[in-house]
Design a protein around this motif. Structure first.
Motif, PDB file in Angstrom:
ATOM      1  N   ALA A 193      94.064  23.956 -30.321  1.00  0.00           N
ATOM      2  CA  ALA A 193      95.046  24.846 -30.943  1.00  0.00           C
ATOM      3  C   ALA A 193      96.113  25.208 -29.908  1.00  0.00           C
ATOM      4  CB  ALA A 193      94.336  26.105 -31.453  1.00  0.00           C
ATOM      5  N   PRO A 194      97.193  25.893 -30.331  1.00  0.00           N
ATOM      6  CA  PRO A 194      98.216  26.305 -29.355  1.00  0.00           C
ATOM      7  C   PRO A 194      97.655  27.237 -28.293  1.00  0.00           C
ATOM      8  CG  PRO A 194      99.023  26.522 -31.620  1.00  0.00           C
ATOM      9  CD  PRO A 194      97.550  26.241 -31.717  1.00  0.00           C
ATOM     10  N   ALA A 195      98.353  27.309 -27.185  1.00  0.00           N
ATOM     11  CA  ALA A 195      97.952  28.199 -26.101  1.00  0.00           C
ATOM     12  C   ALA A 195      98.037  29.654 -26.551  1.00  0.00           C
ATOM     13  CB  ALA A 195      98.835  27.979 -24.882  1.00  0.00           C
ATOM     14  N   ALA A 196      97.029  30.446 -26.214  1.00  0.00           N
ATOM     15  CA  ALA A 196      97.048  31.875 -26.528  1.00  0.00           C
ATOM     16  C   ALA A 196      98.018  32.592 -25.605  1.00  0.00           C
ATOM     17  CB  ALA A 196      95.643  32.457 -26.371  1.00  0.00           C
ATOM     18  N   GLY A 197      98.474  33.757 -26.046  1.00  0.00           N
ATOM     19  CA  GLY A 197      99.420  34.521 -25.240  1.00  0.00           C
ATOM     20  C   GLY A 197      98.834  34.954 -23.915  1.00  0.00           C
ATOM     21  N   GLU A 198      97.526  35.203 -23.903  1.00  0.00           N
ATOM     22  CA  GLU A 198      96.843  35.606 -22.670  1.00  0.00           C
ATOM     23  C   GLU A 198      95.793  34.568 -22.318  1.00  0.00           C
ATOM     24  OE1 GLU A 198      93.994  39.220 -20.947  1.00  0.00           O
ATOM     25  OE2 GLU A 198      95.081  39.465 -22.835  1.00  0.00           O
ATOM     26  N   PRO A 231      98.878  20.548 -29.147  1.00  0.00           N
ATOM     27  CA  PRO A 231      97.761  21.104 -28.383  1.00  0.00           C
ATOM     28  C   PRO A 231      98.228  21.948 -27.198  1.00  0.00           C
ATOM     29  CG  PRO A 231      98.117  18.825 -27.762  1.00  0.00           C
ATOM     30  CD  PRO A 231      99.063  19.106 -28.887  1.00  0.00           C
ATOM     31  N   THR A 232      97.324  22.771 -26.684  1.00  0.00           N
ATOM     32  CA  THR A 232      97.657  23.603 -25.529  1.00  0.00           C
ATOM     33  C   THR A 232      98.114  22.728 -24.369  1.00  0.00           C
ATOM     34  OG1 THR A 232      96.236  25.468 -26.078  1.00  0.00           O
ATOM     35  CG2 THR A 232      96.634  25.080 -23.741  1.00  0.00           C
ATOM     36  N   THR A 233      99.299  23.039 -23.866  1.00  0.00           N
ATOM     37  CA  THR A 233      99.895  22.275 -22.757  1.00  0.00           C
ATOM     38  C   THR A 233     100.456  23.275 -21.750  1.00  0.00           C
ATOM     39  OG1 THR A 233     100.468  20.457 -24.254  1.00  0.00           O
ATOM     40  CG2 THR A 233     101.572  20.505 -22.113  1.00  0.00           C
ATOM     41  N   LEU A 234      99.928  23.246 -20.543  1.00  0.00           N
ATOM     42  CA  LEU A 234     100.338  24.172 -19.496  1.00  0.00           C
ATOM     43  C   LEU A 234     101.003  23.398 -18.362  1.00  0.00           C
ATOM     44  CD1 LEU A 234      97.119  26.395 -19.381  1.00  0.00           C
ATOM     45  CD2 LEU A 234      99.140  26.670 -20.831  1.00  0.00           C
ATOM     46  N   GLY A 251      89.701  24.702 -13.913  1.00  0.00           N
ATOM     47  CA  GLY A 251      89.694  26.045 -14.479  1.00  0.00           C
ATOM     48  C   GLY A 251      89.602  26.009 -15.994  1.00  0.00           C
ATOM     49  N   GLY A 252      90.161  27.035 -16.631  1.00  0.00           N
ATOM     50  CA  GLY A 252      89.998  27.168 -18.068  1.00  0.00           C
ATOM     51  C   GLY A 252      91.301  27.365 -18.806  1.00  0.00           C
ATOM     52  N   ILE A 253      91.208  27.277 -20.128  1.00  0.00           N
ATOM     53  CA  ILE A 253      92.333  27.559 -21.010  1.00  0.00           C
ATOM     54  C   ILE A 253      91.845  28.472 -22.132  1.00  0.00           C
ATOM     55  CG2 ILE A 253      93.471  25.354 -20.545  1.00  0.00           C
ATOM     56  CD1 ILE A 253      92.505  24.473 -23.390  1.00  0.00           C
ATOM     57  N   THR A 254      92.779  29.172 -22.743  1.00  0.00           N
ATOM     58  CA  THR A 254      92.489  29.965 -23.939  1.00  0.00           C
ATOM     59  C   THR A 254      93.460  29.528 -25.024  1.00  0.00           C
ATOM     60  OG1 THR A 254      91.776  31.854 -22.605  1.00  0.00           O
ATOM     61  CG2 THR A 254      92.277  32.267 -24.922  1.00  0.00           C
ATOM     62  N   THR A 255      92.917  29.142 -26.178  1.00  0.00           N
ATOM     63  CA  THR A 255      93.731  28.686 -27.303  1.00  0.00           C
ATOM     64  C   THR A 255      93.577  29.660 -28.458  1.00  0.00           C
ATOM     65  OG1 THR A 255      92.002  27.351 -28.361  1.00  0.00           O
ATOM     66  CG2 THR A 255      93.250  26.322 -26.571  1.00  0.00           C
ATOM     67  N   GLN A 256      94.534  29.607 -29.381  1.00  0.00           N
ATOM     68  CA  GLN A 256      94.436  30.501 -30.535  1.00  0.00           C
ATOM     69  C   GLN A 256      95.314  30.001 -31.674  1.00  0.00           C
ATOM     70  OE1 GLN A 256      95.476  34.628 -29.827  1.00  0.00           O
ATOM     71  NE2 GLN A 256      94.164  35.320 -31.507  1.00  0.00           N
ATOM     72  N   ASP A 261      90.543  33.908 -34.046  1.00  0.00           N
ATOM     73  CA  ASP A 261      90.183  34.499 -32.758  1.00  0.00           C
ATOM     74  C   ASP A 261      90.510  33.515 -31.632  1.00  0.00           C
ATOM     75  OD1 ASP A 261      89.190  36.806 -33.951  1.00  0.00           O
ATOM     76  OD2 ASP A 261      87.160  35.968 -34.147  1.00  0.00           O
ATOM     77  N   PRO A 262      90.815  34.028 -30.461  1.00  0.00           N
ATOM     78  CA  PRO A 262      91.059  33.124 -29.327  1.00  0.00           C
ATOM     79  C   PRO A 262      89.784  32.391 -28.934  1.00  0.00           C
ATOM     80  CG  PRO A 262      91.035  35.412 -28.600  1.00  0.00           C
ATOM     81  CD  PRO A 262      90.990  35.448 -30.094  1.00  0.00           C
ATOM     82  N   ARG A 263      89.951  31.203 -28.384  1.00  0.00           N
ATOM     83  CA  ARG A 263      88.827  30.393 -27.915  1.00  0.00           C
ATOM     84  C   ARG A 263      89.091  29.999 -26.461  1.00  0.00           C
ATOM     85  NH1 ARG A 263      84.679  27.097 -29.636  1.00  0.00           N
ATOM     86  NH2 ARG A 263      85.045  27.760 -31.793  1.00  0.00           N
ATOM     87  N   SER A 264      88.132  30.282 -25.578  1.00  0.00           N
ATOM     88  CA  SER A 264      88.277  29.934 -24.166  1.00  0.00           C
ATOM     89  C   SER A 264      87.252  28.871 -23.790  1.00  0.00           C
ATOM     90  CB  SER A 264      88.084  31.168 -23.278  1.00  0.00           C
ATOM     91  OG  SER A 264      89.107  32.112 -23.493  1.00  0.00           O
TER      92      SER A 264
END
Length: 277
Positions: A193-198, A231-234, A251-256, A261-264
């Motif tokens: 999913a897209p990247a979460a705000g946090e 998808p989440t792209t940083l 490390g990790g990512i958080t998607t939402q 709900d957010p998923r880490s």
């Protein structure tokens, strides 16, 4: 001779001869077959190709868990060197020793041994000492050595494949674009999913320039808003200076998804080599 793939530039198509004014429409960029692309450690792209189009090319990448786990064992040493050892040469020699020790393990598959040999060649200066320095003005993509894996990043029982790449500046990718002596890094968690705000657990870039002794550690962020619908792209831009750069992303990512709900989740470290002009 550098193994590079030059993508065709935009070409204009001819308009039909009709009484009213006709405007020639540009054809889309001619992109390489994915099977050919993913086999190349470096490839050139058109100067106007968007970063979203670039990440789309890698959507079918598959990960080898055994390779990811074996080569990722080098990551702690790279991160330690990036933290700024008193003698960068000592950190480089430690990395070289660990890579050779892993390579001596006869039980590793050939694909893993080939990847480790590339790291050894890079560190000891043999065979050219790493990726070839790009020509001035060329936009050259350096893929990380192997795709990595994030457990449960898509769903409770659905893992994501993580792809990472580096772009030596000056370039417009990733936005806002690395300048001369800088390197841009992009990490995509395929299928997420897209990247979460946090971002609850940061995805971290650690790098060592074995040519000039510079080191650094910094988070990859969503500031560039790449692939806002997933998808989440940083991404991150690092002041590496010119030379041969060894990097690890871990490390990790958080998607939402909207309304969810957010998923880490966390990814095994992936290692990359990039030459900065």
């Amino acid at each position: 001779m550098r193994r590079a793939l030059t993508l065709c530039a935009l070409a204009a198509t001819a308009g039909l001869a009709v009484p009213t004014q006709a405007v020639a429409q540009p054809a889309p960029p001619v992109l390489p077959d994915l099977a050919g692309l993913v086999e190349l450690p470096q490839f050139e792209i058109p100067a106007d190709l968007s970063v979203e189009s670039l990440t789309d090319l890698l959507a079918g990448v598959r990960a080898n868990p055994e390779e990811a786990e074996a080569v990722a064992s080098l990551a702690p040493a790279i991160i330690g060197a990036a933290a700024g050892p008193a003698d960068v040469a000592d950190g480089k020699n430690d990395l070289l020793a660990q890579a050779k020790e892993l390579l001596a393990n006869s039980e590793l598959p050939e694909s893993v041994k080939s990847t480790l040999q590339r790291v050894i060649t890079f560190l000891d200066g043999s065979g050219g000492g790493g990726p070839e320095i790009p020509e001035p003005g060329a936009v050259v993509i350096s893929q990380f050595l192997y795709p990595t894996i994030g457990k449960g990043c898509i769903g409770d029982s659905q893992d994501s494949v993580g792809t990472a790449l580096a772009v030596a500046g000056p370039s417009h990718l990733p936005p806002p674009g690395p300048g001369a002596g800088q390197t841009g890094f992009v990490f995509t968690a395929l299928g997420t999913a897209p990247a979460a705000g946090e971002q609850q657990q940061p995805l971290t870039l650690s790098w060592v320039n074995v040519s000039n002794g510079r080191t650094g550690t910094q988070p990859l962020t969503n500031d560039a808003k790449i692939n806002p619908d997933g998808p989440t792209t940083l991404s991150a831009i690092a002041d590496t200076g010119s030379g041969q750069v060894l990097a690890v992303i871990s490390g990790g990512i958080t998607t939402q998804d909207e309304g969810a709900d957010p998923r880490s989740c966390t990814f095994l470290p992936t290692v990359g080599l990039v030459a900065v002009p």
